[in-house]
Design an enzyme around this catalytic site. Structure first.
Site, PDB file in Angstrom:
ATOM      1  N   SER A   1       0.816  -1.208   0.000  1.00  0.00           N
ATOM      2  CA  SER A   1       0.000   0.000   0.000  1.00  0.00           C
ATOM      3  C   SER A   1       0.859   1.272   0.000  1.00  0.00           C
ATOM      4  CB  SER A   1      -0.943  -0.058   1.205  1.00  0.00           C
ATOM      5  OG  SER A   1      -1.914   0.927   1.121  1.00  0.00           O
TER       6      SER A   1
ATOM      7  N   HIS B   1      -7.352  -5.570  -0.559  1.00  0.00           N
ATOM      8  CA  HIS B   1      -6.180  -4.800  -0.157  1.00  0.00           C
ATOM      9  C   HIS B   1      -5.464  -5.415   1.046  1.00  0.00           C
ATOM     10  CE1 HIS B   1      -3.832  -1.208  -0.668  1.00  0.00           C
ATOM     11  NE2 HIS B   1      -3.911  -0.913   0.598  1.00  0.00           N
TER      12      HIS B   1
END
Ligand SMILES: *[C@@H]1O[C@H](CO)[C@@H](O)[C@H](O)[C@H]1NC(C)=O
Ligand SMILES: *[C@@H]1O[C@H](CO)[C@@H](O)[C@H](O)[C@H]1NC(C)=O
Ligand SMILES: *[C@@H]1O[C@H](CO)[C@@H](O)[C@H](O)[C@H]1NC(C)=O
Ligand SMILES: *[C@@H]1O[C@H](CO)[C@@H](O)[C@H](O)[C@H]1NC(C)=O
Ligand SMILES: *[C@@H]1O[C@H](CO)[C@@H](O)[C@H](O)[C@H]1NC(C)=O
Ligand SMILES: *[C@@H]1O[C@H](CO)[C@@H](O)[C@H](O)[C@H]1NC(C)=O
Length: 392
Positions: free
Chosen positions: A158, A361
C-alpha cells in the site's frame, strides 16, 4: 450514538470477564519473531531531520537483504501477525535477511531527538513524502551498511510503495541501490478508488478543517475514541467482526471473508491501526481529489514553498529500478485502473494480477492463504528478477 456508547461499555466489561487466549494479540514484532522460531534484533535509525525509527531485523543470509515497508496507519507488525503464515516468518524460514521498517510517527517510531510528539505540532508535519524522501533512504543506507551489500530488495504494501516511488523518482541515485521493488496493493494514483471511499474522500477537506482547528495533528492517537474502539470493540471476535469487519473494514479494503476470519480480529486490532499524521491523510486525499500523484499542496503557500503555484507531480519516468506491481482485482484502494496508469508511467514495470479474484487490499499482508496466491509470485520475483520481463 447510544448504540456505540453501549457497545463500548459492554465490550469493555466483556474484556474484563473474557479469557484471552489470543496470545499473539499482545506480543510486539520481536516477541512474535522469537515465538515463531527466529532470531530478531531491534535498531534505532535516526533520520537527518531527527526522527528515531525502530527497525526490526530477522537475522538471515545477509547476502540478500529485504526491506519490508508497511502501509498507512500500520506498522512492521502487519508482516508478522499471521505468525507461521506471515510473510516475514516465511521469508525468514527460507533464510532471507528480513528488515521490517517503521515510518515516522507510528507506534514504534513516535520519537524524535528534539521534538515531543505530544506537545510539538511540528513533529506531525509530514506525509508519505517525508517518509519516502527521508525515512526510507535512512533505512536503506543503514541496511546496506550493516550487511555490507550494495543492493537490496524492497517489498512494500500500500503506502509503503508510495514511499518508494517518491524516493526513486526524486533521489534517482537510490535506484541503483534497489534490485527490485515488489509492490503489493500499490497505491500511487487514486483516481478510481471505489465506493464507499470515493464518497468519503470528498468529505475529508471539511473533516480536515475541524481537526486542524482543534489542534488534532495525530490520527489514531492512543487513548482517543477511534483507538479505544479498535482495541476494545474490534478485538471482540463476534461483535468486532460484525461492526469493524463487515461495516468498516470490508467496505474499505474490499470484502473477502474467506481470508479474514472472526478469530483473527482479536489479534489484528491490537496491532492495527497505529498513529500517523493528519497531513498524511490530507496528502492522500489531495492525490485522489486533484487526480495528480504530486507533492503536497499548500494552496497559496505553494509559491513560497515550491516557487510555483502548483506542486510538481512525482517524475515517475526517473524510476529506473524494477517495479513489480502485484494487484488484487477486488482492491478498492489500489484499483486495477489506477495501477495500470502507474504501470504505463514506469520505465521498468512488471504487472501481475493475483489469480484469486476476491483478493483485496488486506489479503496481501494478512490473508489466511497468502501462501497459495501470493507467495509463489513473490518468490519467483525475488529469485528470478533478472529473468522477468519488466517491460509489460
Ligand atoms: C518488545 O517486547 C520486548 C519484551 O517485552 C521488549 O524487550 C522490547 O523492547 C519490545 N520492543 C519494542 C520495539 O517495543
Ligand atoms: C548466502 O547466500 C549466498 C548467495 O545466495 C550463498 O552463496 C551463500 O552460500 C549463502 N550463505 C549461507 C551461510 O547460507
Ligand atoms: C511544514 O513543513 C513544510 C515543508 O516541509 C514547511 O514549508 C511548513 O512551513 C511547515 N509547517 C509548519 C506548520 O511547520
Ligand atoms: C556503518 O557501519 C559502521 C559499523 O557497523 C558504523 O561505524 C558506521 O557509522 C555506519 N555508517 C553509516 C553511514 O551508518
Ligand atoms: C496506549 O495506552 C495504553 C493505556 O494507557 C497503554 O497500556 C499502551 O501501552 C499504549 N499503547 C501504545 C502503543 O502506546
Ligand atoms: C527527473 O525527472 C525530471 C522531470 O521529468 C527531470 O527534469 C530530471 O532531470 C530527472 N532527474 C534525474 C536525476 O534524472
Amino acid at each position: 450514538m447510544y448504540r456505540v456508547v453501549f457497545l463500548l461499555f459492554w465490550s469493555a466489561l466483556r474484556c474484563v470477564i473474557c479469557d484471552n487466549n489470543y496470545e499473539d494479540a499482545k506480543l510486539n514484532f520481536t516477541q512474535l519473531a522469537v515465538k515463531y522460531g527466529q532470531k530478531c534484533e531491534e535498531f534505532d535509525v535516526t533520520t537527518k531531520d531527527g526522527y528515531i525509527l525502530k527497525l526490526f531485523h530477522i537475522v538471515g543470509n545477509e547476502s540478500n537483504p529485504i526491506i519490508l515497508a508497511h502501509g498507512m496507519t500500520d506498522s512492521a507488525d502487519t508482516f508478522i501477525i499471521r505468525g507461521e503464515l506471515s510473510l516475514a516468518i516465511t521469508l525468514a524460514k527460507k533464510g532471507c535477511d528480513v528488515w521490517a521498517l517503521n515510518v515516522r510517527g507510528n507506534k514504534y517510531s513516535r520519537r524524535h531527538e528534539t521534538l515531543n510528539p505530544d506537545k510539538d505540532k511540528e513533529f506531525w508535519n509530514y506525509s508519505f513524502h517525508e517518509m519516502g524522501l527521508t525515512d526510507l533512504p535512512a533505512i536503506i543506507d543503514f541496511v546496506l551498511n550493516n550487511t555490507g551489500q550494495s543492493q537490496l530488495t524492497i517489498i512494500g504494501h500500500s503506502q509503503g510503495n508510495q514511499m518508494s516511488l517518491v524516493l526513486t523518482s526524486l533521489f534517482t541515485e537510490y535506484n541503483s541501490k534497489i534490485k527490485a521493488i515488489i509492490a503489493l496493493g500499490p497505491v500511487a494514483f487514486m483516481h478510481n478508488v471505489r465506493f464507499p471511499l470515493s464518497a468519503l474522500i470528498p468529505l475529508w477537506p471539511s473533516i480536515n478543517i475541524v481537526l486542524k482547528a482543534s489542534g488534532q495533528e495525530e490520527i489514531f492517537k492512543n487513548g482517543t475514541l477511534p483507538t479505544y474502539a479498535a482495541r476494545n470493540v474490534c478485538t471482540q471476535k463476534e461483535i468486532g467482526y460484525k461492526l469493524c469487519g463487515q461495516r468498516v473494514l470490508f467496505p474499505i479494503v474490499g470484502p473477502d471473508p474467506d481470508e479474514l476470519e472472526p478469530e483473527f480480529f482479536p489479534i489484528m486490532f491490537e496491532h492495527f491501526p497505529t498513529t500517523t499524521s493528519r497531513k498524511n491523510f490530507d496528502h492522500c486525499a489531495q492525490i485522489s481529489l486533484k487526480k495528480r500523484f504530486a507533492q503536497f499542496d499548500y494552496g497559496l503557500d505553494n509559491l513560497k514553498v515550491y516557487g510555483s503555484l502548483v506542486p510538481a507531480e512525482y517524475p515517475l519516468s526517473n524510476i529506473t529500478t524494477r517495479v513489480a506491481l502485484l494487484v488484487g482485482l477486488n482492491d478498492p484502494l489500489a484499483d486495477v485502473t489506477d495501477v495500470k496508469i502507474l504501470r504505463d508511467k514506469l520505465p521498468n514495470s512488471y504487472y501481475y494480477e493475483i489469480k484469486r479474484e476476491q483478493c483485496n487490499h488486506a489479503d496481501f499482508v494478512i490473508g489466511k492463504n497468502m501462501n497459495d496466491y501470493l507467495y509463489p509470485i513473490v518468490f519467483e520475483i525475488l529469485q528470478n528478477y533478472r529473468k522477468i520481463n519488466f517491460n509489460n
